[in-house]
Design an enzyme around this catalytic site. Structure first.
Site, short mmCIF file in Angstrom:
data_model
loop_
_atom_site.label_atom_id
_atom_site.label_comp_id
_atom_site.label_asym_id
_atom_site.label_seq_id
_atom_site.Cartn_x
_atom_site.Cartn_y
_atom_site.Cartn_z
N ASP A 112 0.01 9.19 0.62
CA ASP A 112 0.61 10.49 0.31
C ASP A 112 2.09 10.48 -0.08
O ASP A 112 2.89 9.80 0.55
CB ASP A 112 0.56 11.40 1.55
CG ASP A 112 -0.77 11.39 2.25
OD1 ASP A 112 -1.70 10.75 1.76
OD2 ASP A 112 -0.85 12.04 3.30
N GLU A 155 -5.82 18.51 5.52
CA GLU A 155 -4.62 17.67 5.60
C GLU A 155 -3.56 18.20 4.63
O GLU A 155 -3.87 18.92 3.68
CB GLU A 155 -4.96 16.22 5.21
CG GLU A 155 -5.98 15.57 6.14
CD GLU A 155 -6.25 14.10 5.82
OE1 GLU A 155 -6.35 13.32 6.77
OE2 GLU A 155 -6.37 13.74 4.65
N GLN A 169 3.93 7.55 2.10
CA GLN A 169 3.22 6.80 3.13
C GLN A 169 3.09 5.37 2.65
O GLN A 169 2.56 5.11 1.56
CB GLN A 169 1.83 7.41 3.36
CG GLN A 169 1.87 8.73 4.09
CD GLN A 169 2.20 8.53 5.55
OE1 GLN A 169 1.37 8.16 6.35
NE2 GLN A 169 3.46 8.79 5.90
N TRP A 201 0.81 -1.23 0.00
CA TRP A 201 0.00 0.00 0.00
C TRP A 201 0.84 1.28 0.00
O TRP A 201 1.83 1.37 0.74
CB TRP A 201 -0.87 0.00 1.25
CG TRP A 201 -1.50 1.32 1.56
CD1 TRP A 201 -0.99 2.31 2.36
CD2 TRP A 201 -2.74 1.82 1.06
NE1 TRP A 201 -1.85 3.39 2.39
CE2 TRP A 201 -2.94 3.11 1.60
CE3 TRP A 201 -3.72 1.29 0.21
CZ2 TRP A 201 -4.06 3.88 1.33
CZ3 TRP A 201 -4.85 2.06 -0.06
CH2 TRP A 201 -4.99 3.33 0.50
C1 FRU Z 1 -3.73 12.10 4.05
C2 FRU Z 1 -3.38 11.51 5.41
C3 FRU Z 1 -2.51 12.46 6.20
C4 FRU Z 1 -1.80 11.53 7.13
C5 FRU Z 1 -1.59 10.32 6.28
C6 FRU Z 1 -1.64 9.03 7.03
O1 FRU Z 1 -4.04 11.19 3.08
O2 FRU Z 1 -4.57 11.19 6.11
O3 FRU Z 1 -3.22 13.49 6.83
O4 FRU Z 1 -0.60 12.07 7.61
O5 FRU Z 1 -2.61 10.32 5.30
O6 FRU Z 1 -1.28 7.96 6.23
#
Ligand code: FRU
Length: 465
Positions: free
Chosen positions: A36, A208, A54, A33
């Site tokens: 961001d 975010e 991420q 997976w």
């Molecule tokens: C945005 C988010 C961010 C957070 C991350 C967690 O897509 O929700 O705010 O840091 O993803 O994976």
């Protein structure tokens, strides 16, 4: 161990490319997976673009957030590296940014790469730093972490930039439904400056991944500051989207007289967009996560989930309402991808469309032998462009997936041109004059192989071999 996973000749070479919906000229994780993009920066000494993201090392759904790492010399071909920042007893690693500390303000060494990220755990979220003395490949967490805490639940996604005017670092982060600004001389001690949000823009979700950048206005000497704020849900077509505000930044406060909510991309699959730090030649390069939280965990890929958008360059222009708008172009590296004219539509393709304003709508449709289709349309009465993926292929994995997205044309021209990039499961449509972009995923059961037009002209190009 390094492994180049994206090649325009992929398929014959690498397992990673054999999945039906694996994009070939977009960044994807090798497996598992991704959401961001994080910590993006350009290493000007070695001429390498760094992208962290991420990542869940254990599954194709969200969890165990870790910063994974890829690099590229051309923003198109990416090399995967070992994970850069892993969870520990303070929490998992949520989104954030990275800077090159050229003046050694933090004392981690000249040109240390300093990552600023959010630790997330059940009790809350806080900001922390880690530094790299090998150009961004391995990081050491600062022993004084966390560097910034607050008493609110959603407090995350710090984006840092150097402020020449004040000779300090500035940080912007998301705090519930507002953003907060801070300053620091050394990346370790942060002073609160101000907040922005109440009464501005869309508030139908959580704010975010913000970013604050200064951009030139086309055909003028003017520059304005643009505050990017991703929001989920609350997007114009449901779920996640990137809104922005054009205004001024005096080193402590962001102000705007913008009254309308403006969106950076008018598709459904463009989120968590932020800019690269230290991009060369004053370029303003952004990258998005090409998905939507409404169904990101359900999309029909197998070994991996999610891709990034194509890299884009942004600036500002004044639209037909006399309002500042974000202009968006595919990066020069995208335009330099080798293409060949083609009579059939290929699964990796570029389409150039020319349209003359007329009394009837201009239509471009893509279809395959299974009767699945995407319909794009200029409606000159409404001055809009729309993208219909309601019958585009596999779409039953989420109620919110079948959709029609629309944008206004921003200018009143007689001629319009489009650049459409298809990469197996993604279609990115760019107004060729950089007035808008529209990014949508599609999952046809067979690649679209036919293009029909009405009231416009389309030239097809094949990407890769
Ligand atoms: C945005 C988010 C961010 C957070 C991350 C967690 O897509 O929700 O705010 O840091 O993803 O994976």
């Amino acid at each position: 161990m390094k492994k180049t996973i994206l090649t325009l000749l992929c398929g014959s070479l690498l397992m990673a490319c054999t999945e039906t919906y694996r994009p070939a000229y977009h960044h994807t994780p090798e497996q598992n997976w991704m959401n961001d993009p994080n910590g993006m920066f350009y290493d000007d000494v070695n001429q390498v673009w760094h992208l962290y993201f991420q990542y869940n090392p254990y599954a194709t759904t969200w969890g165990n957030m870790t910063w994974a790492h890829s690099t590229s010399t051309d923003l198109i071909h990416w090399t995967h590296h070992p994970n850069a920042i892993m969870p520990d007893s303070l929490g998992t690693i949520f989104s954030g940014s990275a800077v090159i500390d050229k003046k050694n303000t933090a004392g981690f060494g000249e040109n240390a790469v300093v990552a600023i990220f959010t630790y997330a755990e059940k009790m809350g979220q806080m900001q922390a730093i880690a530094y790299s003395n090998d150009g961004g490949y391995t990081f050491t967490k600062y022993e004084g972490n966390p560097v910034l805490t607050a008493d609110i639940k959603d407090f995350r996604d710090p984006k840092v930039f150097w402020n020449e005017a004040t000779n300090q670092w500035n940080l912007v982060l998301a705090a519930g439904q507002e953003v907060r600004f801070y300053s620091s001389p050394n990346l370790k001690e942060w002073t609160y400056l101000s907040s922005f949000g109440e009464g501005y823009g869309n508030h139908n979700g959580v704010w975010e991944c913000p970013d604050l950048i200064q951009l030139p206005v086309r055909n003028s000497d003017e520059k304005k500051w643009v505050l990017i704020v991703n929001i989920n849900p609350g997007g114009p077509f449901g779920g996640s989207a990137t809104q922005y505000f054009v205004g001024e930044w005096d080193g402590a406060h962001f102000t705007t007289d913008q009254t309308q909510t403006l969106w950076m991309d008018c598709g459904k699959d463009h989120y968590a967009t932020v800019s690269f730090h230290n991009a060369p030649n004053h370029r303003n390069v952004v990258l998005a996560w090409m998905s939507n939280w409404q169904y990101a965990e359900e999309t029909p890929t197998k070994k991996f989930r999610s891709a990034n958008s194509l890299p884009r360059e942004i600036n500002l222009f004044v639209d037909n309402q006399n309002q500042y708008r974000l202009g968006i172009y595919p990066s020069p590296e995208v335009l330099a991808i080798p293409t060949e004219p083609s009579s059939e539509l290929a699964p990796l393709a570029k389409i150039e469309v020319s349209v003359t304003r007329g009394n009837q709508p201009a239509v471009i449709s893509l279809s395959n032998d299974n009767g699945e289709q995407v319909i794009m349309m200029y409606d000159f009465d409404k001055n809009t462009f729309s993208f219909d993926r309601t019958h585009s292929g596999v779409g039953g994995f989420a109620r919110e997936f079948p959709s029609i997205t629309t944008t206004d044309l921003m200018v009143d021209a007689q001629q319009y041109k489009l650049l459409i990039f298809i990469d197996r499961c993604s279609i990115e449509v760019f107004d060729a004059d950089g007035h808008w972009a529209m990014t949508n995923l599609v999952f046809p059961t067979k690649p679209y192989n036919e293009v029909k037009t009405n009231g416009c002209k389309a030239e097809l190009y094949k990407i890769g071999k």
